[in-house]
Design a protein around this motif. Structure first.
Motif, PDB file in Angstrom:
ATOM      1  N   CYS A  10      66.661   9.486  15.453  1.00 23.15           N
ATOM      2  CA  CYS A  10      68.093   9.490  15.136  1.00 23.15           C
ATOM      3  C   CYS A  10      68.842   8.461  15.985  1.00 23.15           C
ATOM      4  CB  CYS A  10      68.667  10.899  15.361  1.00 23.15           C
ATOM      5  SG  CYS A  10      70.385  11.069  14.872  1.00 23.15           S
ATOM      6  N   GLN A  11      68.557   8.431  17.281  1.00 23.13           N
ATOM      7  CA  GLN A  11      69.245   7.497  18.177  1.00 23.13           C
ATOM      8  C   GLN A  11      68.983   6.053  17.780  1.00 23.13           C
ATOM      9  OE1 GLN A  11      71.322   8.574  20.971  1.00 23.13           O
ATOM     10  NE2 GLN A  11      71.980   6.484  20.558  1.00 23.13           N
ATOM     11  N   GLU A  12      67.771   5.768  17.314  1.00 27.85           N
ATOM     12  CA  GLU A  12      67.435   4.404  16.909  1.00 27.85           C
ATOM     13  C   GLU A  12      68.293   3.942  15.740  1.00 27.85           C
ATOM     14  OE1 GLU A  12      62.674   4.244  18.152  1.00 27.85           O
ATOM     15  OE2 GLU A  12      63.271   4.939  16.147  1.00 27.85           O
ATOM     16  N   LEU A  13      68.548   4.842  14.803  1.00 29.16           N
ATOM     17  CA  LEU A  13      69.330   4.446  13.631  1.00 29.16           C
ATOM     18  C   LEU A  13      70.814   4.334  13.932  1.00 29.16           C
ATOM     19  CD1 LEU A  13      67.907   6.029  10.363  1.00 29.16           C
ATOM     20  CD2 LEU A  13      67.551   3.775  11.357  1.00 29.16           C
ATOM     21  N   VAL A  14      71.348   5.231  14.771  1.00 36.48           N
ATOM     22  CA  VAL A  14      72.784   5.109  15.073  1.00 36.48           C
ATOM     23  C   VAL A  14      73.049   3.873  15.927  1.00 36.48           C
ATOM     24  CG1 VAL A  14      73.250   7.580  14.850  1.00 36.48           C
ATOM     25  CG2 VAL A  14      72.697   6.649  17.091  1.00 36.48           C
ATOM     26  N   ASP A  15      72.029   3.398  16.648  1.00 38.26           N
ATOM     27  CA  ASP A  15      72.182   2.188  17.470  1.00 38.26           C
ATOM     28  C   ASP A  15      71.986   0.909  16.655  1.00 38.26           C
ATOM     29  OD1 ASP A  15      72.691   3.581  19.779  1.00 38.26           O
ATOM     30  OD2 ASP A  15      70.638   3.513  20.527  1.00 38.26           O
ATOM     31  N   LEU A  20      75.318  -0.585  11.657  1.00 41.76           N
ATOM     32  CA  LEU A  20      74.914  -0.378  10.263  1.00 41.76           C
ATOM     33  C   LEU A  20      75.533   0.896   9.707  1.00 41.76           C
ATOM     34  CD1 LEU A  20      73.176  -1.267   7.859  1.00 41.76           C
ATOM     35  CD2 LEU A  20      71.239  -0.053   8.901  1.00 41.76           C
ATOM     36  N   PHE A  21      75.443   1.983  10.485  1.00 39.04           N
ATOM     37  CA  PHE A  21      76.061   3.255  10.108  1.00 39.04           C
ATOM     38  C   PHE A  21      77.189   3.539  11.094  1.00 39.04           C
ATOM     39  CE2 PHE A  21      71.613   3.468   8.735  1.00 39.04           C
ATOM     40  CZ  PHE A  21      71.798   3.691   7.382  1.00 39.04           C
ATOM     41  N   PHE A  22      78.354   3.871  10.581  1.00 40.47           N
ATOM     42  CA  PHE A  22      79.518   3.994  11.461  1.00 40.47           C
ATOM     43  C   PHE A  22      80.458   5.093  10.991  1.00 40.47           C
ATOM     44  CE2 PHE A  22      80.552   1.103   8.039  1.00 40.47           C
ATOM     45  CZ  PHE A  22      81.825   1.488   7.655  1.00 40.47           C
ATOM     46  N   THR A  23      81.362   5.447  11.858  1.00 38.68           N
ATOM     47  CA  THR A  23      82.477   6.323  11.501  1.00 38.68           C
ATOM     48  C   THR A  23      83.762   5.529  11.741  1.00 38.68           C
ATOM     49  OG1 THR A  23      82.466   7.239  13.744  1.00 38.68           O
ATOM     50  CG2 THR A  23      81.292   8.480  12.055  1.00 38.68           C
ATOM     51  N   THR A  24      84.833   5.955  11.112  1.00 37.66           N
ATOM     52  CA  THR A  24      86.107   5.245  11.236  1.00 37.66           C
ATOM     53  C   THR A  24      87.141   6.154  11.889  1.00 37.66           C
ATOM     54  OG1 THR A  24      85.608   3.986   9.225  1.00 37.66           O
ATOM     55  CG2 THR A  24      87.894   3.972   9.994  1.00 37.66           C
ATOM     56  N   HIS A  25      87.751   5.677  12.960  1.00 36.45           N
ATOM     57  CA  HIS A  25      88.805   6.419  13.651  1.00 36.45           C
ATOM     58  C   HIS A  25      90.026   5.510  13.767  1.00 36.45           C
ATOM     59  CE1 HIS A  25      86.106   9.688  14.759  1.00 36.45           C
ATOM     60  NE2 HIS A  25      85.229   8.796  15.152  1.00 36.45           N
ATOM     61  N   HIS A  26      91.136   5.970  13.201  1.00 39.38           N
ATOM     62  CA  HIS A  26      92.382   5.201  13.232  1.00 39.38           C
ATOM     63  C   HIS A  26      92.172   3.775  12.706  1.00 39.38           C
ATOM     64  CE1 HIS A  26      94.041   8.525  15.493  1.00 39.38           C
ATOM     65  NE2 HIS A  26      93.126   8.372  16.434  1.00 39.38           N
ATOM     66  N   GLY A  27      91.390   3.683  11.646  1.00 40.47           N
ATOM     67  CA  GLY A  27      91.186   2.392  11.005  1.00 40.47           C
ATOM     68  C   GLY A  27      90.167   1.498  11.683  1.00 40.47           C
ATOM     69  N   ARG A  28      89.531   1.983  12.743  1.00 40.31           N
ATOM     70  CA  ARG A  28      88.571   1.144  13.462  1.00 40.31           C
ATOM     71  C   ARG A  28      87.161   1.727  13.332  1.00 40.31           C
ATOM     72  NH1 ARG A  28      90.471  -0.559  19.374  1.00 40.31           N
ATOM     73  NH2 ARG A  28      88.627  -1.884  19.023  1.00 40.31           N
ATOM     74  N   LYS A  29      86.197   0.848  13.090  1.00 43.34           N
ATOM     75  CA  LYS A  29      84.813   1.280  12.974  1.00 43.34           C
ATOM     76  C   LYS A  29      84.206   1.489  14.357  1.00 43.34           C
ATOM     77  CE  LYS A  29      83.919  -1.292   8.681  1.00 43.34           C
ATOM     78  NZ  LYS A  29      83.114  -2.376   8.069  1.00 43.34           N
ATOM     79  N   SER A  30      83.426   2.551  14.490  1.00 45.50           N
ATOM     80  CA  SER A  30      82.720   2.793  15.753  1.00 45.50           C
ATOM     81  C   SER A  30      81.350   3.385  15.447  1.00 45.50           C
ATOM     82  CB  SER A  30      83.518   3.744  16.656  1.00 45.50           C
ATOM     83  OG  SER A  30      83.700   4.998  16.028  1.00 45.50           O
ATOM     84  N   THR A  39      75.014  10.843  17.398  1.00 44.12           N
ATOM     85  CA  THR A  39      73.921  11.708  16.938  1.00 44.12           C
ATOM     86  C   THR A  39      74.448  13.098  16.611  1.00 44.12           C
ATOM     87  OG1 THR A  39      73.380  12.246  19.248  1.00 44.12           O
ATOM     88  CG2 THR A  39      72.152  10.442  18.215  1.00 44.12           C
ATOM     89  N   ASP A  40      75.524  13.516  17.276  1.00 38.71           N
ATOM     90  CA  ASP A  40      76.135  14.813  16.964  1.00 38.71           C
ATOM     91  C   ASP A  40      76.661  14.830  15.530  1.00 38.71           C
ATOM     92  OD1 ASP A  40      75.609  15.855  19.435  1.00 38.71           O
ATOM     93  OD2 ASP A  40      77.589  15.472  20.265  1.00 38.71           O
ATOM     94  N   ALA A  41      77.243  13.710  15.117  1.00 35.76           N
ATOM     95  CA  ALA A  41      77.764  13.615  13.743  1.00 35.76           C
ATOM     96  C   ALA A  41      76.617  13.728  12.738  1.00 35.76           C
ATOM     97  CB  ALA A  41      78.509  12.296  13.549  1.00 35.76           C
ATOM     98  N   VAL A  42      75.478  13.096  13.065  1.00 39.36           N
ATOM     99  CA  VAL A  42      74.313  13.182  12.178  1.00 39.36           C
ATOM    100  C   VAL A  42      73.816  14.620  12.103  1.00 39.36           C
ATOM    101  CG1 VAL A  42      71.959  12.389  11.760  1.00 39.36           C
ATOM    102  CG2 VAL A  42      73.663  10.806  12.698  1.00 39.36           C
ATOM    103  N   ASN A  43      73.724  15.271  13.252  1.00 41.30           N
ATOM    104  CA  ASN A  43      73.296  16.675  13.270  1.00 41.30           C
ATOM    105  C   ASN A  43      74.201  17.542  12.410  1.00 41.30           C
ATOM    106  OD1 ASN A  43      70.937  17.485  15.113  1.00 41.30           O
ATOM    107  ND2 ASN A  43      72.024  16.004  16.386  1.00 41.30           N
ATOM    108  N   LEU A  44      75.510  17.278  12.479  1.00 40.87           N
ATOM    109  CA  LEU A  44      76.467  18.085  11.720  1.00 40.87           C
ATOM    110  C   LEU A  44      76.299  17.899  10.222  1.00 40.87           C
ATOM    111  CD1 LEU A  44      79.742  17.770  13.852  1.00 40.87           C
ATOM    112  CD2 LEU A  44      78.432  19.850  13.389  1.00 40.87           C
ATOM    113  N   PHE A  45      76.200  16.627   9.770  1.00 41.18           N
ATOM    114  CA  PHE A  45      76.105  16.461   8.312  1.00 41.18           C
ATOM    115  C   PHE A  45      74.745  16.919   7.786  1.00 41.18           C
ATOM    116  CE2 PHE A  45      75.090  11.720   8.978  1.00 41.18           C
ATOM    117  CZ  PHE A  45      73.830  11.733   8.397  1.00 41.18           C
TER     118      PHE A  45
END
Length: 280
Positions: A164-169, A225-235, A239-245
């Motif tokens: 999981c860490q490899e893909l979020v990085d 490659l995989f990101f989340t958006t907060h206040h219009g900015r990609k970050s 891994t917690d987000a991946v676990n949740l979904f």
């Protein structure tokens, strides 16, 4: 404070700050774990053996003292066998480094090397059967960008058996899609790189994902490659987000397929891929 064995503390410092990071290429998390192991050992010497920090030296790294330290971790601090083994591995690594610097310290490495690791209970990781896996993949709403992102993340994780860490990085420049073949460069434990092939079916999914999430006119090679958006900015997605979904999709999938485990988590995809390959 006057030290009885200045070379001991200098070796500790160089082991943590130079050898682990620059020579062995270990991560900062590993360095932190090894530092904690040595700090606990010094604490044991002080509180249980009555040695002041200034009087501790190489001569105190003995078979008897280290086995006593491991017992103290287990009984007084309630550490699990796995944690005790991690502390032992850190001390073994330190004594090996000391032996490299000074052959006269190899005796210390031999003594610590003779200490047996603790037996740990086997950890069973459930894998997903083919029907369970397909049902899981069907759950994300692919008409939404985040749903398609989640779908592609799971498919790519399974296809490459990535952590999981490899893909979020992973960043866009880590992905190489050519006409003849496609690969992704993953950064694993200890910052070790490995290039993994991607199957043609997943390549097509990734092309669509890139068009949806990273339009050509906005695409930057350093974007995650995989990101989340907060206040219009990609970050970077955590891994917690991946676990949740995955937990959410697992619960949805289980309603449709009883073969889906009660709890679904990222490592199951990696484990499932290994199991399915062994059956091929």
């Amino acid at each position: 404070m006057r030290l009885k064995d200045e070379k001991f503390y200098k070796t500790v410092r160089d082991f943590l700050d130079i050898y682990l990071i620059k020579h062995r290429g270990y991560s900062l998390n590993t360095q932190k774990s090894y530092r904690e192991a040595i700090n606990l050992l010094l604490l044991y010497f002080k509180t249980e053996l009555g040695l002041e920090y200034a009087s501790i030296g190489f001569e105190d790294i003995t078979y008897s003292n280290i086995t006593g330290f491991l017992e103290w971790l287990s009984k007084s601090r309630g550490c699990s066998p796995a944690t005790v083994n991690l502390r032992l591995m850190a001390i073994r690594s330190f004594t090996k480094y000391a032996g490299i610097l000074d052959s006269g310290k190899i005796y210390m490495q031999v003594e610590v090397g003779n200490i047996s690791v603790r037996k740990t209970p086997g950890k069973v990781v459930e894998f997903l059967t083919a029907p369970a896996l397909e049902t899981l993949f069907e759950q994300p709403n692919r008409f939404k960008t985040n749903g398609y992102r989640d779908f592609c993340f799971m498919r790519l994780m399974y296809d490459t058996a990535a952590r999981c860490q490899e893909l979020v990085d992973a960043k866009i420049h880590d992905l190489s899609i050519r006409k003849t073949h496609a690969t992704i460069c993953l950064t694993g434990k200890g910052n070790k790189l490995r290039i993994v092939p991607i199957s043609p079916s997943v390549v097509e999914l990734l092309k669509t994902y890139l068009d949806k999430a990273h339009p050509t006119e906005q695409r930057q090679s350093d974007d995650y490659l995989f990101f989340t958006t907060h206040h219009g900015r990609k970050s970077r997605m955590s891994t917690d987000a991946v676990n949740l979904f995955m937990k959410k999709y697992g619960e949805m999938a289980r309603r449709a397929c009883p073969e889906v485990p009660e709890r679904v988590h990222p490592h199951q995809l990696r484990h499932s891929r290994a199991m399915h390959r062994s059956e091929e």
